[in-house]
Design a protein around this motif. Structure first.
Motif, PDB file in Angstrom:
ATOM      1  N   ALA A  61     -19.546 -35.932 -11.435  1.00 30.73           N
ATOM      2  CA  ALA A  61     -19.737 -36.356 -10.037  1.00 30.73           C
ATOM      3  C   ALA A  61     -18.769 -37.477  -9.682  1.00 30.73           C
ATOM      4  N   PHE A  62     -18.666 -38.476 -10.562  1.00 32.40           N
ATOM      5  CA  PHE A  62     -17.734 -39.582 -10.303  1.00 32.40           C
ATOM      6  C   PHE A  62     -16.292 -39.099 -10.398  1.00 32.40           C
ATOM      7  N   GLU A  63     -15.996 -38.292 -11.392  1.00 32.12           N
ATOM      8  CA  GLU A  63     -14.637 -37.782 -11.560  1.00 32.12           C
ATOM      9  C   GLU A  63     -14.194 -36.972 -10.350  1.00 32.12           C
ATOM     10  N   SER A  64     -15.107 -36.188  -9.788  1.00 33.77           N
ATOM     11  CA  SER A  64     -14.798 -35.392  -8.599  1.00 33.77           C
ATOM     12  C   SER A  64     -14.522 -36.285  -7.398  1.00 33.77           C
ATOM     13  N   TYR A  65     -15.327 -37.346  -7.269  1.00 32.37           N
ATOM     14  CA  TYR A  65     -15.129 -38.274  -6.154  1.00 32.37           C
ATOM     15  C   TYR A  65     -13.757 -38.937  -6.247  1.00 32.37           C
ATOM     16  N   VAL A  66     -13.420 -39.434  -7.415  1.00 38.63           N
ATOM     17  CA  VAL A  66     -12.145 -40.123  -7.597  1.00 38.63           C
ATOM     18  C   VAL A  66     -10.971 -39.172  -7.390  1.00 38.63           C
ATOM     19  N   ALA A  67     -11.118 -37.932  -7.861  1.00 41.15           N
ATOM     20  CA  ALA A  67     -10.033 -36.957  -7.736  1.00 41.15           C
ATOM     21  C   ALA A  67      -9.724 -36.615  -6.285  1.00 41.15           C
ATOM     22  N   SER A  68     -10.729 -36.744  -5.428  1.00 40.59           N
ATOM     23  CA  SER A  68     -10.534 -36.396  -4.011  1.00 40.59           C
ATOM     24  C   SER A  68     -10.068 -37.594  -3.200  1.00 40.59           C
ATOM     25  N   ASP A  69      -9.841 -38.720  -3.855  1.00 38.39           N
ATOM     26  CA  ASP A  69      -9.504 -39.955  -3.157  1.00 38.39           C
ATOM     27  C   ASP A  69      -8.153 -40.465  -3.651  1.00 38.39           C
ATOM     28  N   ARG A  70      -7.706 -41.601  -3.104  1.00 37.27           N
ATOM     29  CA  ARG A  70      -6.448 -42.203  -3.536  1.00 37.27           C
ATOM     30  C   ARG A  70      -6.657 -43.677  -3.877  1.00 37.27           C
ATOM     31  N   LYS A  71      -7.913 -44.033  -4.153  1.00 34.08           N
ATOM     32  CA  LYS A  71      -8.266 -45.416  -4.467  1.00 34.08           C
ATOM     33  C   LYS A  71      -8.635 -45.537  -5.947  1.00 34.08           C
ATOM     34  N   MET A  72      -8.107 -46.559  -6.594  1.00 34.34           N
ATOM     35  CA  MET A  72      -8.393 -46.802  -8.009  1.00 34.34           C
ATOM     36  C   MET A  72      -9.704 -47.579  -8.125  1.00 34.34           C
ATOM     37  N   LEU A  73     -10.796 -46.886  -7.908  1.00 28.27           N
ATOM     38  CA  LEU A  73     -12.105 -47.533  -7.837  1.00 28.27           C
ATOM     39  C   LEU A  73     -12.509 -48.177  -9.157  1.00 28.27           C
ATOM     40  N   GLU A  74     -12.274 -47.497 -10.249  1.00 31.43           N
ATOM     41  CA  GLU A  74     -12.714 -48.011 -11.540  1.00 31.43           C
ATOM     42  C   GLU A  74     -12.030 -49.336 -11.884  1.00 31.43           C
ATOM     43  N   GLN A  75     -10.807 -49.517 -11.379  1.00 29.94           N
ATOM     44  CA  GLN A  75     -10.051 -50.740 -11.653  1.00 29.94           C
ATOM     45  C   GLN A  75     -10.129 -51.746 -10.497  1.00 29.94           C
ATOM     46  N   SER A  76     -10.951 -51.470  -9.483  1.00 24.80           N
ATOM     47  CA  SER A  76     -10.927 -52.268  -8.252  1.00 24.80           C
ATOM     48  C   SER A  76     -11.222 -53.742  -8.494  1.00 24.80           C
ATOM     49  N   ALA A  77     -12.251 -54.030  -9.271  1.00 28.29           N
ATOM     50  CA  ALA A  77     -12.616 -55.437  -9.517  1.00 28.29           C
ATOM     51  C   ALA A  77     -11.519 -56.159 -10.283  1.00 28.29           C
ATOM     52  N   GLU A  78     -10.920 -55.465 -11.237  1.00 29.69           N
ATOM     53  CA  GLU A  78      -9.880 -56.090 -12.052  1.00 29.69           C
ATOM     54  C   GLU A  78      -8.616 -56.342 -11.224  1.00 29.69           C
ATOM     55  N   ILE A  79      -8.271 -55.415 -10.341  1.00 26.49           N
ATOM     56  CA  ILE A  79      -7.092 -55.609  -9.490  1.00 26.49           C
ATOM     57  C   ILE A  79      -7.321 -56.788  -8.548  1.00 26.49           C
ATOM     58  N   LEU A  80      -8.510 -56.840  -7.934  1.00 26.39           N
ATOM     59  CA  LEU A  80      -8.801 -57.947  -7.031  1.00 26.39           C
ATOM     60  C   LEU A  80      -8.795 -59.273  -7.788  1.00 26.39           C
ATOM     61  N   SER A  81      -9.328 -59.296  -8.990  1.00 29.29           N
ATOM     62  CA  SER A  81      -9.316 -60.522  -9.792  1.00 29.29           C
ATOM     63  C   SER A  81      -7.887 -60.983 -10.076  1.00 29.29           C
ATOM     64  N   ALA A  82      -7.014 -60.024 -10.383  1.00 28.75           N
ATOM     65  CA  ALA A  82      -5.608 -60.355 -10.631  1.00 28.75           C
ATOM     66  C   ALA A  82      -4.961 -60.923  -9.379  1.00 28.75           C
ATOM     67  N   MET A  83      -5.343 -60.374  -8.235  1.00 26.27           N
ATOM     68  CA  MET A  83      -4.804 -60.853  -6.962  1.00 26.27           C
ATOM     69  C   MET A  83      -5.302 -62.261  -6.659  1.00 26.27           C
ATOM     70  N   VAL A  84      -6.581 -62.492  -6.872  1.00 23.76           N
ATOM     71  CA  VAL A  84      -7.147 -63.829  -6.650  1.00 23.76           C
ATOM     72  C   VAL A  84      -6.457 -64.847  -7.555  1.00 23.76           C
ATOM     73  N   GLU A  85      -6.197 -64.456  -8.794  1.00 23.74           N
ATOM     74  CA  GLU A  85      -5.516 -65.359  -9.724  1.00 23.74           C
ATOM     75  C   GLU A  85      -4.133 -65.741  -9.210  1.00 23.74           C
ATOM     76  N   LYS A  86      -3.407 -64.768  -8.666  1.00 23.06           N
ATOM     77  CA  LYS A  86      -2.092 -65.066  -8.095  1.00 23.06           C
ATOM     78  C   LYS A  86      -2.217 -65.978  -6.878  1.00 23.06           C
ATOM     79  N   LEU A  87      -3.227 -65.756  -6.069  1.00 19.09           N
ATOM     80  CA  LEU A  87      -3.409 -66.581  -4.871  1.00 19.09           C
ATOM     81  C   LEU A  87      -3.749 -68.019  -5.234  1.00 19.09           C
ATOM     82  N   LEU A  88      -4.516 -68.189  -6.296  1.00 11.80           N
ATOM     83  CA  LEU A  88      -4.880 -69.537  -6.717  1.00 11.80           C
ATOM     84  C   LEU A  88      -3.658 -70.336  -7.175  1.00 11.80           C
ATOM     85  N   ALA A  89      -2.599 -69.634  -7.511  1.00 13.53           N
ATOM     86  CA  ALA A  89      -1.367 -70.300  -7.949  1.00 13.53           C
ATOM     87  C   ALA A  89      -0.422 -70.599  -6.782  1.00 13.53           C
TER      88      ALA A  89
END
Length: 466
Positions: A61-89
């Motif tokens: 079910a999750f694999e089907s959802y992700v395959a039909s989309d263009r968003k890296m949902l599984e990595q979303s929190a980690e990407i945002l965290s990396a972005m916040v880290e860059k902003l803090l600098a």
């Protein structure tokens, strides 16, 4: 008719003796020279689409959802965290604005995840301002995943959204619209941010699926006009943010992706510009793109729409804005997230992910579009068209797209084919491929130039004779 003056201006600016800049006016631009003019350094992130993996990341079910989309949902929190880290600098960062789609599909747990990921910015003294996107409120697609099944989970109401994000704009508001989640905030004294709620999330709108299109109701437009009048009376500089676009970002967007623009966008944009709002930061379409509308075709009534790509869609960008009312300039630079801790080669992964997702999108969208037109293509011809459209769309997401001569020649051949359907599709894809306007990722704008109208009038005359 809107005259969109984009990268053509940058090419012409050398003739005018200007830098890579374009002028537009903002409410309250006539400051008192005896007082210090305000400035603001802020970042723009958009379409975070944070997904809390406690809702499930394994199974068909999750694999089907992700395959039909263009968003890296599984990595979303980690990407945002990396972005916040860059902003803090970033030295001297004062604020971050986020024009909507904070979550995958409005799940309460995902909203709570967003606030925890953004909290380090607030802890560092950086103000954060958000507005909702079409995924964020009263969303029937708020589900968890387990194996082959999905289960409804708690979404949020509009009032709950404001409660969750009380520390991210709503408690700091100096004015609130009664019938939406729109508000006015003052990140620094003298500069107002108009956070506009352009989404449709009533029970009727979202009965079966979240409504993608957006609007600024007449009631909201009247409220905006009142706020802009107040800003002008107090000599405040104003810019806005909202989820949906005000100006089309490519010629065929109103034909194929109209739901990414506010309803009646041309009249709404003209009304906003007439009231004194000439600059908005938007998201929704996941592309890095800056465009302008010249409503009077003489530079006297402009709207600038700065769209920012998605945190979870390649190239995973954010913008850094330096707004200086003293010199009348606003510089924009863009940065991409190319690495995350959990992945050895995230840069390659995100490129592959977006292309695969876009191919899947066009394999569904193009046949449906052609069927509505009463047209049937052979498998080979359809596959060629899908591949071309996907590649052009990915290039548009990155911004500053420049199609190669082979691609342009192929599109020109389609336009001149003599077949009405082929010519139509060729012309629409050509409009996606060619970005002849303002630079999309890094550019310097001159919001308060006294020569704005004169320069735009000169550009208009040049274009008329070109």
């Amino acid at each position: 008719m809107i005259n969109q003056t984009r990268r053509h201006f940058l090419k012409t600016s050398a003739f005018l003796g200007a830098s890579a800049s374009v002028g537009f006016s903002l409410t309250g631009c006539n400051g008192n020279s005896e007082t210090e003019s305000p400035g603001l350094r802020f970042a723009v992130l958009s379409d975070l689409h944070v997904y809390d993996t406690s809702l499930g990341k394994d199974g068909s079910a999750f694999e089907s959802y992700v395959a039909s989309d263009r968003k890296m949902l599984e990595q979303s929190a980690e990407i945002l965290s990396a972005m916040v880290e860059k902003l803090l600098a970033v030295d001297g960062l004062q604020a971050v604005i986020i024009p909507g789609d904070l979550t995958k599909d409005g799940e309460l747990v995902c909203h709570q995840k967003v606030t925890s990921l953004l909290q380090p910015l607030r802890d560092a003294g950086v103000a954060v301002f958000v507005v909702p996107g079409n995924h964020d409120i009263n969303n029937p697609d708020a589900v968890s995943f387990s194996g082959e099944t999905t289960t409804q989970v708690e979404s949020v109401t509009a009032s709950k959204f404001a409660e969750i994000y009380q520390d991210f704009g709503y408690d700091a508001a100096i004015a609130r619209h009664d019938n939406s989640l729109s508000y006015v905030a003052e990140p620094v004294e003298g500069i107002w941010l108009l956070g506009l709620d352009s989404c449709k999330y009533s029970d009727e709108d979202n009965a079966e699926s979240p409504e993608t299109s957006g609007q600024l109701t007449s009631d909201l437009l009247n409220w905006i006009s009142d706020q802009l009048s107040s800003a002008q009376a107090q000599n405040k500089t104003v810019f806005g943010m909202l989820h949906h676009g005000i100006v089309p970002h490519f010629g065929s967007q109103p034909d194929f992706f109209s739901e990414y623009l506010v309803d009646d966008y041309e009249n709404v944009g003209k009304q906003l510009a007439t009231s004194g709002l000439n600059l908005v930061f938007t998201g929704h379409f996941h592309a890095q793109d800056i465009v302008s509308a010249d409503y009077n075709e003489d530079g006297s009534l402009m709207m600038y729409d700065v769209e920012t790509g998605s945190v979870v869609t390649s190239p995973c960008p954010f913008r850094l804005i330096d707004l200086d009312t003293a010199s009348g300039t606003m510089s924009i630079t863009s940065t991409d997230i190319d690495s995350i801790d959990s992945m050895e080669d995230f840069a390659t992964y995100k490129e592959s992910f977006i292309y695969t997702g876009m191919m899947n999108l066009y394999k569904v969208m193009l046949p449906e579009t052609l069927e509505k037109m009463g047209v049937t293509l052979g498998e080979e011809e359809l596959a060629t068209l899908e591949t071309l459209a996907a590649a052009l769309h990915v290039a548009h997401y990155k911004g500053d797209e420049a199609a190669d001569q082979t691609t342009l020649a192929a599109l020109t051949q389609m336009i001149n084919s003599g077949d009405a359907t082929t010519a139509y599709m060729g012309s629409k894809l050509y409009q996606l491929a060619v970005d002849d306007g303002l630079a999309d990722n890094s550019v310097s704008l001159s919001p308060w130039s006294e020569n704005t109208a004169m320069i735009h009038n000169l550009l208009h005359r040049i274009q008329q004779t070109a």
